[in-house]
Write a protein that holds these residues in place. Structure first.
Motif, PDB file in Angstrom:
ATOM      1  N   GLN A  40       0.987  -2.438   1.891  1.00 40.01           N
ATOM      2  CA  GLN A  40       0.093  -2.311   0.737  1.00 40.01           C
ATOM      3  C   GLN A  40       0.767  -1.561  -0.406  1.00 40.01           C
ATOM      4  OE1 GLN A  40      -2.679  -3.975   0.579  1.00 40.01           O
ATOM      5  NE2 GLN A  40      -3.237  -3.314  -1.460  1.00 40.01           N
ATOM      6  N   ILE A  41       1.599  -0.599  -0.092  1.00 44.11           N
ATOM      7  CA  ILE A  41       2.340   0.112  -1.141  1.00 44.11           C
ATOM      8  C   ILE A  41       3.153  -0.889  -1.953  1.00 44.11           C
ATOM      9  CG2 ILE A  41       4.257   1.703  -1.573  1.00 44.11           C
ATOM     10  CD1 ILE A  41       3.257   3.323   0.854  1.00 44.11           C
ATOM     11  N   GLN A  42       3.867  -1.763  -1.272  1.00 42.74           N
ATOM     12  CA  GLN A  42       4.685  -2.752  -1.968  1.00 42.74           C
ATOM     13  C   GLN A  42       3.827  -3.674  -2.829  1.00 42.74           C
ATOM     14  OE1 GLN A  42       7.925  -2.421  -2.196  1.00 42.74           O
ATOM     15  NE2 GLN A  42       7.570  -0.634  -0.924  1.00 42.74           N
ATOM     16  N   ALA A  43       2.658  -4.049  -2.329  1.00 42.98           N
ATOM     17  CA  ALA A  43       1.765  -4.917  -3.108  1.00 42.98           C
ATOM     18  C   ALA A  43       1.303  -4.210  -4.378  1.00 42.98           C
ATOM     19  CB  ALA A  43       0.561  -5.330  -2.265  1.00 42.98           C
ATOM     20  N   CYS A  44       0.974  -2.942  -4.264  1.00 43.83           N
ATOM     21  CA  CYS A  44       0.489  -2.216  -5.441  1.00 43.83           C
ATOM     22  C   CYS A  44       1.593  -2.015  -6.468  1.00 43.83           C
ATOM     23  CB  CYS A  44      -0.132  -0.890  -5.030  1.00 43.83           C
ATOM     24  SG  CYS A  44      -1.772  -1.104  -4.312  1.00 43.83           S
ATOM     25  N   TYR A  45       2.798  -1.785  -6.018  1.00 48.23           N
ATOM     26  CA  TYR A  45       3.912  -1.637  -6.955  1.00 48.23           C
ATOM     27  C   TYR A  45       4.294  -2.983  -7.568  1.00 48.23           C
ATOM     28  CZ  TYR A  45       4.866   3.008  -4.933  1.00 48.23           C
ATOM     29  OH  TYR A  45       4.789   4.294  -4.497  1.00 48.23           O
ATOM     30  N   ASN A  46       4.456  -3.984  -6.716  1.00 45.83           N
ATOM     31  CA  ASN A  46       4.998  -5.263  -7.165  1.00 45.83           C
ATOM     32  C   ASN A  46       3.960  -6.170  -7.817  1.00 45.83           C
ATOM     33  OD1 ASN A  46       7.453  -4.437  -6.123  1.00 45.83           O
ATOM     34  ND2 ASN A  46       7.078  -5.393  -4.150  1.00 45.83           N
ATOM     35  N   HIS A  54       2.548   8.116  -9.818  1.00 47.03           N
ATOM     36  CA  HIS A  54       1.163   8.512  -9.562  1.00 47.03           C
ATOM     37  C   HIS A  54       0.737   8.261  -8.122  1.00 47.03           C
ATOM     38  CE1 HIS A  54       0.005   8.085 -14.085  1.00 47.03           C
ATOM     39  NE2 HIS A  54       0.833   9.088 -13.843  1.00 47.03           N
ATOM     40  N   THR A  55       1.661   7.780  -7.288  1.00 48.97           N
ATOM     41  CA  THR A  55       1.303   7.411  -5.923  1.00 48.97           C
ATOM     42  C   THR A  55       2.022   8.262  -4.890  1.00 48.97           C
ATOM     43  OG1 THR A  55       3.045   5.765  -5.665  1.00 48.97           O
ATOM     44  CG2 THR A  55       0.988   5.012  -6.679  1.00 48.97           C
ATOM     45  N   ALA A  56       1.445   8.255  -3.686  1.00 44.96           N
ATOM     46  CA  ALA A  56       2.080   8.965  -2.583  1.00 44.96           C
ATOM     47  C   ALA A  56       1.683   8.325  -1.264  1.00 44.96           C
ATOM     48  CB  ALA A  56       1.659  10.429  -2.575  1.00 44.96           C
ATOM     49  N   GLU A  57       2.643   8.275  -0.365  1.00 44.39           N
ATOM     50  CA  GLU A  57       2.340   7.911   1.019  1.00 44.39           C
ATOM     51  C   GLU A  57       2.231   9.220   1.790  1.00 44.39           C
ATOM     52  OE1 GLU A  57       4.075   5.399   4.830  1.00 44.39           O
ATOM     53  OE2 GLU A  57       5.217   5.447   2.976  1.00 44.39           O
ATOM     54  N   PHE A  77      -3.203   7.026  -3.192  1.00 40.01           N
ATOM     55  CA  PHE A  77      -2.671   7.464  -1.906  1.00 40.01           C
ATOM     56  C   PHE A  77      -2.718   6.342  -0.887  1.00 40.01           C
ATOM     57  CE2 PHE A  77      -4.464  10.930  -4.233  1.00 40.01           C
ATOM     58  CZ  PHE A  77      -3.479  11.896  -4.164  1.00 40.01           C
ATOM     59  N   PHE A  78      -1.706   6.316  -0.045  1.00 42.11           N
ATOM     60  CA  PHE A  78      -1.608   5.351   1.035  1.00 42.11           C
ATOM     61  C   PHE A  78      -1.444   6.162   2.315  1.00 42.11           C
ATOM     62  CE2 PHE A  78       0.000   3.569  -2.847  1.00 42.11           C
ATOM     63  CZ  PHE A  78      -0.612   2.327  -2.914  1.00 42.11           C
ATOM     64  N   CYS A  79      -2.347   5.975   3.268  1.00 43.69           N
ATOM     65  CA  CYS A  79      -2.303   6.813   4.465  1.00 43.69           C
ATOM     66  C   CYS A  79      -3.045   6.151   5.618  1.00 43.69           C
ATOM     67  CB  CYS A  79      -2.901   8.181   4.159  1.00 43.69           C
ATOM     68  SG  CYS A  79      -4.605   8.142   3.573  1.00 43.69           S
ATOM     69  N   THR A  80      -2.926   6.766   6.773  1.00 38.88           N
ATOM     70  CA  THR A  80      -3.743   6.363   7.913  1.00 38.88           C
ATOM     71  C   THR A  80      -5.053   7.147   7.840  1.00 38.88           C
ATOM     72  OG1 THR A  80      -2.823   8.049   9.360  1.00 38.88           O
ATOM     73  CG2 THR A  80      -1.718   5.892   9.354  1.00 38.88           C
ATOM     74  N   PRO A  81      -6.101   6.642   8.462  1.00 34.79           N
ATOM     75  CA  PRO A  81      -7.375   7.368   8.412  1.00 34.79           C
ATOM     76  C   PRO A  81      -7.293   8.731   9.093  1.00 34.79           C
ATOM     77  CG  PRO A  81      -7.521   5.532   9.943  1.00 34.79           C
ATOM     78  CD  PRO A  81      -6.216   5.402   9.218  1.00 34.79           C
TER      79      PRO A  81
END
Length: 133
Positions: A40-46, A54-57, A77-81
């Motif tokens: 999902q990080i790649q999708a949001c960037y690309n 402004h993002t962080a994993e 933010f991108f994370c596990t629950p």
């Protein structure tokens, strides 16, 4: 929706819109595994062009001592629950600032699964947020 019908794109568009609409708000994507988080990080960037600055994993690999600063200075933010719940419980994440939460693999959100607990925790913090699952 079955695989290949654009769930990743939909999530990225929703996240980007909330990022634009709420300049002080926090937007969070949660997935049950780190590989899904990375996808999902790649999708949001690309796809959507959300600025990386402004993002962080956030995962268990990020030291607890660093995470509060990350929550305070980033917006998406991108994370596990599990990571998100722990950071809310330990006051590293101010859940009242959350405006959008995307939950991937939401069919797992039953009973006492962490996914099932998250919306209530965020609501109890006073956040007015949209949940996409």
């Amino acid at each position: 929706l079955p695989t290949g019908l654009g769930k990743t794109l939909i999530a990225a568009v929703v996240m980007y819109n909330y990022y634009r609409w709420f300049p002080q708000g926090k937007v969070i994507f949660c997935a049950p595994t780190r590989p899904l988080v990375t996808q999902q990080i790649q999708a949001c960037y690309n796809i959507m062009g959300i600025p990386e600055r402004h993002t962080a994993e956030i995962s268990g690999r990020v030291p607890n001592t660093s995470r509060k600063k990350i929550w305070d200075t980033k917006r998406v933010f991108f994370c596990t629950p599990q990571t998100l719940v722990k950071d809310i419980e330990e006051d590293r994440c101010d859940a009242s600032k959350i405006v959008c939460v995307v939950i991937d693999e939401a069919h797992r959100a039953t009973g006492m699964h962490t996914f099932a607990l998250l919306p209530n925790m965020i609501e109890e913090a006073g956040a007015k947020f949209r949940l996409l699952a």
